[in-house]
Design an enzyme around this catalytic site. Structure first.
Site, short mmCIF file in Angstrom:
data_model
loop_
_atom_site.label_atom_id
_atom_site.label_comp_id
_atom_site.label_asym_id
_atom_site.label_seq_id
_atom_site.Cartn_x
_atom_site.Cartn_y
_atom_site.Cartn_z
N TYR A 285 0.86 -1.19 0.00
CA TYR A 285 0.00 0.00 0.00
C TYR A 285 0.90 1.24 0.00
CZ TYR A 285 -4.07 2.86 1.17
OH TYR A 285 -5.08 3.78 1.15
N TYR A 335 -4.49 5.51 -7.51
CA TYR A 335 -4.72 5.35 -6.07
C TYR A 335 -6.13 4.80 -5.85
CZ TYR A 335 -4.96 6.52 -1.08
OH TYR A 335 -5.10 6.47 0.28
#
Lengths: 378, 135
Positions: A285, A335
């Site tokens: 992440y 994203y």
């Protein structure tokens, strides 16, 4: 004991196009990504009987069920906070499937994160001036990039980590994006020099160090391993899934150097029956580039303080020993709050990535700081 | 009034005493009488041992810059008139960390390890913020 081990699989994945201005509603994108995931699995919408979503999503379970023509869900659930949800949702889906609450659970995320409300602007906070944020926001600590900058500045001080090492992460992921036609930054390679002359945002973090806010949707389907064996795609088994929650820390308390990966790693890898050395490909992440360096340390891929040299030596590039974020990740693909990392690792384990890791068998994916992770296997 | 456009603290029952003391130019911390640790921000129980046996103690108000960042782009309208904007994490001698700003110093001069001491900046009738200056 990890009773989830290899009992469930990710059987279908789907996305919309990733853009900077979708011109569509989040509901419409959610429907498209869901249909793509269901078709990829060789299922029909009538097969979906469970659904889990990000609490932050604007699309509700019932809206998406209606959008897909599903009259009734046997199981639903949702998870916050924003960056921490993706891997934990896989855990919830697998728990539901392995306990018979649903057969095929759809996991989805849909967001106009560029043309709509932008997380990087600091306008999306829930506790403005209250509780813990009363002690940070009045000082101008308003957006997550500032916290990431505070953390890596200390890491630089203690271990000699350099801005060029952050640059190496950004250049590597951009290179991966250039191999991936779905990536927003496809066709736009950058050099270390481009990086070093780019706009400084949260010193020492530059624009390229920050997640690429984007519009789009991701979805996938979780089913039992038994059912997966007869489905359209090679099954990608869920060898372990964690859904964790660190106590409030960092910011104005102790804990700048304490992320969740180190806490999760023993249970995560142990429960999957592997060690970090068995991992062939990673989807971290990467809301900001520094976390790649610290996560490599936290999960045990290199000793503490050596994450910087690890990335600078090219060891996380496609074709090298431990490829990370082979689709370009949040920095250069889009994203999508961890969902696109899961989808890319599934592709890797199907051996169908644009930046394929040879003979990939085990993949690691994680969510925002310490809030969940997956070990997936072919 | 330099922080007028940043959100102001909204005190609650767990931290009202902290803000009341700041108004009188005193920096106070929560201290646990069971494990003897100080902590910040103030909470109803000790984050280390969960004890409710807490007291307010005066901080020396001295510490070192533990880490910092300088915001250089107006990511939010509040930054427009005040870039570059330095944010520091100060490690107080009591061992607790506090997010703050350094006053009377060009942000480019901030360094990790710099010795600092508390000063107080009144931003509204109710709120005075503890800030720090290099010593």
């Amino acid at each position: 004991m990890n009773t989830l081990k290899d009992r469930c699989a990710i059987v279908g994945v789907g996305e919309t196009k990733y853009t900077r201005d979708s011109g569509r509603t989040e509901l419409s994108m959610a429907v498209e990504a869901a249909k793509n995931a269901i078709a990829d699995a060789g299922l029909t919408t009538a097969d979906i009987d469970g659904m889990v979503r990000f609490t932050a999503d604007s699309t509700s379970h019932s809206e998406l069920a209606a959008g897909l023509g599903i009259p009734w869900l046997r199981y639903y659930s949702e998870l916050g906070p924003l960056g921490g949800a993706a891997c934990g949702l896989v855990a919830q889906a697998a728990l539901a499937v392995s306990h018979g609450m649903a057969n095929n659970v759809l996991v989805f995320r849909s967001v106009n994160g560029r043309s709509g409300q932008r997380y990087g602007s600091g306008v999306v906070t829930t506790r403005r001036g209250q509780k813990g944020s009363a002690f940070t926001e009045p000082y101008g600590l308003l957006v997550p990039g500032q916290s990431s900058a505070l953390r890596i500045r200390r890491h630089m001080h203690e271990f000699g980590t350099t801005v060029r090492q952050l640059g190496a992460v950004c250049v590597t992921f951009r290179k991966h994006a250039c191999m991936n036609p779905r990536a927003i930054m496809h066709g736009r390679p950058i050099t270390l020099e481009d990086y070093e002359t780019s706009k400084m945002f949260f010193d020492p973090l530059r624009i390229f160090d920050c997640a690429l806010e984007a519009d789009g949707a991701c979805a996938f389907v979780v089913s039992s391993a038994e059912a997966a064996a007869d489905m359209k795609q090679p099954p990608v088994l869920i060898s372990n899934a964690t859904q964790c929650m660190p106590a409030e820390q960092g910011r104005s308390e102790r804990g700048w150097d304490d992320s969740g990966g180190a806490r999760m790693a023993p249970e995560l890898f142990g429960g999957a029956g592997i060690t970090p050395q068995d991992i062939d490909v990673i989807g971290f992440y990467d809301h900001f580039s520094p976390v790649i360096i610290t996560k490599l340390e936290d999960y045990g891929f290199c000793p503490r303080g050596e994450g910087g040299p690890f990335v600078e030596e090219g060891r996380i590039e496609a074709g090298a020993e431990l490829p990370v974020n082979t689709s370009g990740g949040h920095l250069s693909e889009a994203y999508m709050q961890g969902m696109n990392q899961i989808i890319e690792v599934v592709r890797q384990l199907r051996h169908r990535s644009y930046a394929q890791v040879e003979d990939a068998e085990f993949g690691l994916v994680d969510s925002g700081d310490g809030s969940g992770a997956l070990v997936l296997r072919r | 009034m330099t922080t007028a456009n940043f959100p102001l603290p909204i005190p609650n029952l767990d931290n009202q005493v902290f803000w009341d003391n700041c108004r009188e130019h005193r920096l106070v911390l929560r201290r646990c009488n069971d494990c003897q640790e100080s902590f910040h921000p103030p909470k109803p129980t000790c984050p280390l041992c969960s004890s409710e046996n807490l007291e307010w103690v005066a901080s020396e108000g001295k510490g070192k810059v533990y880490t910092y960042t300088i915001t250089r782009q107006p990511v939010n309208p509040a930054f427009r008139e005040r870039l570059p904007w330095g944010i520091v994490d100060v490690e107080l001698t009591e061992g607790v960390h506090m997010i703050s700003n350094l006053v009377d110093l060009d942000p480019e001069q901030i360094e990790i390890g710099m010795d600092v001491e508390v000063v107080f900046e009144r931003v509204s009738e109710e709120i005075t913020l503890p800030k720090f200056r290099a010593v």
